[in-house]
Structures are given as structure tokens and as C-alpha cells.
Design an enzyme around this catalytic site. Structure first.
Site, PDB file in Angstrom:
ATOM      1  N   GLU A 153      -6.086  -7.848   8.244  1.00  0.00           N
ATOM      2  CA  GLU A 153      -4.938  -8.747   8.053  1.00  0.00           C
ATOM      3  C   GLU A 153      -3.628  -8.024   8.351  1.00  0.00           C
ATOM      4  O   GLU A 153      -3.383  -6.941   7.820  1.00  0.00           O
ATOM      5  CB  GLU A 153      -4.947  -9.265   6.599  1.00  0.00           C
ATOM      6  CG  GLU A 153      -3.858 -10.271   6.300  1.00  0.00           C
ATOM      7  CD  GLU A 153      -3.931 -10.825   4.877  1.00  0.00           C
ATOM      8  OE1 GLU A 153      -5.020 -10.790   4.261  1.00  0.00           O
ATOM      9  OE2 GLU A 153      -2.895 -11.294   4.386  1.00  0.00           O
ATOM     10  N   LYS A 179      -5.573 -11.777  -5.411  1.00  0.00           N
ATOM     11  CA  LYS A 179      -5.976 -11.529  -4.011  1.00  0.00           C
ATOM     12  C   LYS A 179      -4.974 -10.571  -3.365  1.00  0.00           C
ATOM     13  O   LYS A 179      -5.345  -9.667  -2.610  1.00  0.00           O
ATOM     14  CB  LYS A 179      -6.037 -12.862  -3.249  1.00  0.00           C
ATOM     15  CG  LYS A 179      -6.720 -12.789  -1.898  1.00  0.00           C
ATOM     16  CD  LYS A 179      -5.800 -12.430  -0.755  1.00  0.00           C
ATOM     17  CE  LYS A 179      -6.521 -12.461   0.579  1.00  0.00           C
ATOM     18  NZ  LYS A 179      -5.648 -12.052   1.691  1.00  0.00           N
ATOM     19  N   ASP A 222     -18.006   0.987  -2.384  1.00  0.00           N
ATOM     20  CA  ASP A 222     -18.693  -0.278  -2.594  1.00  0.00           C
ATOM     21  C   ASP A 222     -17.622  -1.288  -3.024  1.00  0.00           C
ATOM     22  O   ASP A 222     -17.342  -1.463  -4.209  1.00  0.00           O
ATOM     23  CB  ASP A 222     -19.758  -0.101  -3.685  1.00  0.00           C
ATOM     24  CG  ASP A 222     -20.515  -1.387  -3.962  1.00  0.00           C
ATOM     25  OD1 ASP A 222     -20.067  -2.460  -3.519  1.00  0.00           O
ATOM     26  OD2 ASP A 222     -21.551  -1.313  -4.648  1.00  0.00           O
ATOM     27  N   HIS A 242       5.072 -12.396   8.490  1.00  0.00           N
ATOM     28  CA  HIS A 242       3.825 -12.672   9.205  1.00  0.00           C
ATOM     29  C   HIS A 242       4.106 -13.052  10.647  1.00  0.00           C
ATOM     30  O   HIS A 242       3.434 -12.621  11.569  1.00  0.00           O
ATOM     31  CB  HIS A 242       3.072 -13.830   8.533  1.00  0.00           C
ATOM     32  CG  HIS A 242       2.192 -13.380   7.428  1.00  0.00           C
ATOM     33  ND1 HIS A 242       0.989 -12.793   7.657  1.00  0.00           N
ATOM     34  CD2 HIS A 242       2.340 -13.422   6.086  1.00  0.00           C
ATOM     35  CE1 HIS A 242       0.427 -12.492   6.503  1.00  0.00           C
ATOM     36  NE2 HIS A 242       1.230 -12.859   5.535  1.00  0.00           N
TER      37      HIS A 242
HETATM   38  C1  MEV Z   1      -2.011 -12.884   1.352  1.00  0.00           C
HETATM   39  O1  MEV Z   1      -3.025 -12.104   1.918  1.00  0.00           O
HETATM   40  C2  MEV Z   1      -1.719 -12.447  -0.066  1.00  0.00           C
HETATM   41  C3  MEV Z   1      -0.717 -13.310  -0.820  1.00  0.00           C
HETATM   42  O2  MEV Z   1      -1.108 -14.670  -0.791  1.00  0.00           O
HETATM   43  C4  MEV Z   1      -0.666 -12.791  -2.241  1.00  0.00           C
HETATM   44  C5  MEV Z   1       0.158 -13.646  -3.173  1.00  0.00           C
HETATM   45  O3  MEV Z   1       0.325 -14.859  -2.946  1.00  0.00           O
HETATM   46  O4  MEV Z   1       0.625 -13.081  -4.181  1.00  0.00           O
HETATM   47  C6  MEV Z   1       0.634 -13.243  -0.184  1.00  0.00           C
END
Ligand code: MEV
Length: 430
Positions: A84, A262, A278, A376
Site C-alpha cells: 500500500e 487497521k 508470523d 494518496h
Molecule cells: C488505510 O490503510 C488506513 C486508514 O484507514 C486508517 C484510519 O482510518 O485510521 C487511513
């Protein structure tokens, strides 16, 4: 025409090339595609073939390094492997504003992993639980016979816990073997010990043991990371408030908490991949820990201190190793560990916690200010420019024009590359 079938007896026994031929036939792979799969990069086919089964090639990912990390007063260049865009840049930028006062602080609770032994068919589980706990020394001694090397290093099985767990199939005794695994991830040592002590547990309880396996909810192997970010370094108190409100959203709503976490895992897993950990174990542990109260919560907190600065903290399981497993087999993982310069698995866990916290901050800061898409888009535009044939300075030039004109398209990029290259040539000859 013969029917396609995935039933290939003895597939695993074939050599890599023959396996690939079978797959190529199945999927209609071209000669070019086959040779790309077989192309040896920095993981040779022989090593790949001993790492997992049914290998037909290798796959490369970008290997990058995040700069600026100061953790517990020590500077680190952090290797990251991820598909990413923006993650590495975000980590480096976050780390830059986290260098004051010795940087990010990070500590671990110790490398204690849990081995679970499930005991079935016990009529008086509460009574037998007592007998298990009473036999602790004998159980530990038997477990430790399995790994004299670990014991010599000061590790090994250290404690026994036992619970009676109500299940849909009635009560069962669940024994926990607590093992200090030192610098290993620990799954092998723990699983071996759990299997070895199960006959003794059966003898004590008169029951039947079934599962004997490590728990990935490694809540005795936590990393805790914390940091203060000065308001003037990030655009003032308004940004601080924005980040705190963004965290509060995650604390109140599991739909947001999943995405919040995430973002943390973007950093954690990128380091895990670079060092051949792992990563599924780390993911499983993180999310189980996030839900330990019965509600899924963010793994980090963000608050405003008495001076209006931003303070953040993170607590999560971090089961990582620097000996054994793929860390010592994959040649690039070895280099990644050398770049990091970590001396123990605990130190690696400390770095990974710090990276997770920085990554989380970067995401919340972007989300609470300009939004995530601007950054992005820049990278996306650069990627498109490169795909369209731009090299050197042209990459940024083409990307800039596409962003300015709101037209980030491959064909337009190609047009621009041709036009700007022609102009460049003309300038040179003028
Ligand atoms: C994208 O890979 C991760 C985000 O969505 C994390 C977040 O929203 O805090 C930007």
C-alpha cells in the site's frame, strides 16, 4: 477436451518446474508468466521450496525503510514491506514530530506465551482444577524437559493456570502453560510442551485432553508504547483536538475502531513482513485483545495533556521472534533485522509498537485535517506517471500536472510524458 481438475495426486512431490507446468496448463499461463514466477530474486527457489509446500515460484514486494524513528532514545531505520502506498511516508513523517524528549517510549511485559490444553470428560472439574494447580511443579518440570536449551537461557515453562470454562458442550478444564520463550516467537516450544504434559494432565484429572496449542491472545506478551507530540509541531491545538475527537469516535464505535486499528496494523505488519514474522499471529492477537472486554475497542488512546499537547499510548500483544522460523531462513529478513539492529525479540516488539503508534497518529492527523486522499492522490499520480513511462524528474512533473488538472489518467500521463520529453529534447538541442 479434458475437464480441468485441481486434483493432482502427488503434486507436492514434483519439482518446482513440473508443478509450474501443471499450473500453467490449468490456468493457461504464458511462457512469459511462467518465467516471471520462476525468476529468482532475493529469495532463491531452493529456499522457497523448503519454506512452504507446493511452491511454483516466488513473489517480490517493495522493501522500504521508514526514517526518523527515535525510540527509547535510540535511532532506528525501520524496514517495511507493504503493497500500500503512503504507509511508509506517513510513518516517516509521524516519526519526525515524535523525536523530542528521547522520542517514542516503548516497553514490553516480557516474552510470555500461553499454551492451552483442553481437558474433556471430567465430572468434577472444579475439584480437578485444584489437583492440576497443586501439581504445578511436576507439570513445569515435565514441560521444561522438552527444551533444555531454552531453560539454560533462563526461559521455559514458568507457571500453570487452570480454568473451568462453560462451553456449548458443557464444562471443560482449560489449562494454561505459561512459557518464557525468550527471543523466539514461541509457537514451536509452547506447542511441544503442551503436547508433552498432556498425559500427565490426563493422569491427574482422569479426563481426556484434546487440543494442545498456543494461544494467539498473547496477553502476557504485551508491548506498551507512548509519546508526547507538541502542539506547535503539528499545527496547534485545533489539530490536537481533531485527533482526540477522531480517537473518541473509535472508542465509541466498533465500525470505526476496526479501521483505526487497521491503521495501526499498517505499520506493525509492514515491519512483521520485512522481518518474516508470523503476521497472522500478530493480527489475531491484536484483534482478540481489542475485543477483550466484550466490545471491540481501539488499541491506542489519544488525549490532550494539561499544556494542550497531544499524548498517545498503545497497548497490544506482540508475539515476535528473532531466532528460529523464517527470520533465520529468509535472507532478506536477516538483512531487515540487521538494518533494525535489534538485539532481542523484546526490542523488536518495542519498535513495532512504536511504529504502530506513529502510523496511527499519521492516519488520524491526515483524517482530522486535509483528509486521506490528498496524500494518496500524489502517490497514485506518481505511480501512473511511472507506468506511462516517466523517469527521473519527469515523474513529479507529470504527476503535478495531472493533480493540478484533476486528470489522473494513464492516457493523459502518456500524452504528457511524450510532450514533456519532446520539449526536453528540444531544449537540449537549442
Ligand atoms: C488505510 O490503510 C488506513 C486508514 O484507514 C486508517 C484510519 O482510518 O485510521 C487511513
Amino acid at each position: 477436451m479434458s475437464e480441468k481438475t485441481s486434483r493432482i495426486p502427488g503434486f507436492y512431490k514434483l519439482d518446482i518446474k513440473t508443478r509450474l507446468e501443471k499450473v500453467a496448463e490449468f490456468a493457461g499461463l504464458t511462457e512469459e508468466e511462467k518465467s516471471l514466477l520462476l525468476k529468482e530474486g532475493n529469495l532463491d527457489l531452493k529456499t522457497a521450496d523448503i519454506m512452504i509446500e507446493n511452491v511454483i515460484g516466488t513473489m517480490a514486494y517493495p522493501f522500504a525503510v521508514a526514517a526518523n524513528f527515535l525510540i527509547n532514545g535510540k535511532d532506528y531505520l525501520v524496514p517495511m514491506v507493504i503493497e500500500e502506498s503512503s504507509v511508509v511516508a506517513a510513518a516517516s513523517n509521524a516519526a519526525k514530530v515524535m523525536r523530542r524528549d528521547g522520542g517514542i517510549k516503548s516497553k514490553t511485559t516480557g516474552p510470555y506465551m500461553i499454551g492451552q490444553i483442553q481437558v474433556l470428560g471430567v465430572k468434577d472439574p472444579w475439584y480437578k482444577r485444584m489437583l492440576i494447580l497443586d501439581a504445578k511443579d511436576e507439570i513445569l518440570a515435565q514441560a521444561n524437559e522438552q527444551d533444555p536449551v531454552l531453560v539454560k537461557l533462563g526461559g521455559g515453562a514458568k507457571d500453570v493456570e487452570a480454568r473451568v470454562v462453560e462451553s456449548p458442550k458443557g464444562p471443560m478444564i482449560i489449562v494454561h502453560l505459561i512459557v518464557d520463550v525468550k527471543d523466539a516467537m514461541g509457537a514451536n516450544a509452547v506447542n511441544t510442551m503442551a503436547e508433552a504434559v498432556s498425559p500427565l494432565i490426563e493422569k491427574i484429572t482422569g479426563g481426556k485432553t484434546l487440543l494442545r496449542i498456543i494461544s494467539n491472545l498473547a496477553d502476557k506478551r504485551l508491548v506498551r508504547s507512548w509519546v508526547k507530540v507538541y502542539k506547535e509541531d503539528i499545527g496547534g491545538e485545533e489539530v490536537v483536538d481533531g485527533i482526540v475527537n477522531a480517537w473518541a469516535f473509535a472508542a465509541a464505535d466498533p465500525y470505526r475502531a476496526a479501521t483505526h486499528n487497521k491503521g495501526i496494523m499498517n505499520g506493525v505488519i509492514a515491519v512483521a513482513l520485512a522481518t518474516a514474522q508470523d503476521h497472522r499471529a500478530i493480527e489475531a492477537g491484536a484483534h482478540a485483545y481489542a475485543a477483550r472486554t466484550g466490545r471491540y475497542l481501539p488499541l491506542s488512546t489519544w488525549e490532550k495533556d494539561e499544556d494542550g499537547n497531544l499524548v498517545g499510548s498503545l497497548e497490544m500483544p506482540m508475539a515476535v521472534g528473532i531466532i528460529g522460523g523464517a527470520t533465520k531462513v529468509h535472507p532478506i529478513a536477516k538483512i531487515a533485522l540487521k538494518i533494525l539492529g535489534v538485539k532481542t525479540a523484546q526490542e523488536l516488539a518495542e519498535v513495532m509498537g512504536a511504529v504502530g503508534l506513529a502510523q496511527n497518529f499519521a492516519a488520524l492527523r491526515a483524517l482530522a485535517t486535509e483528509g486521506i486522499q490528498k496524500g494518496h492522490m500524489k502517490l497514485h499520480a506518481r505511480n501512473i506517471a511511472v507506468m506511462a513511462g516517466a523517469t527521473g524528474e519527469l515523474v513529479d512533473k507529470v504527476a503535478e500536472i495531472m493533480i493540478r488538472e484533476g486528470k489522473i489518467k494513464f492516457n493523459y500521463a502518456k500524452e504528457l510524458v511524450e510532450k514533456l520529453s519532446r520539449e526536453g529534447e528540444a531544449d537540449k538541442s537549442a
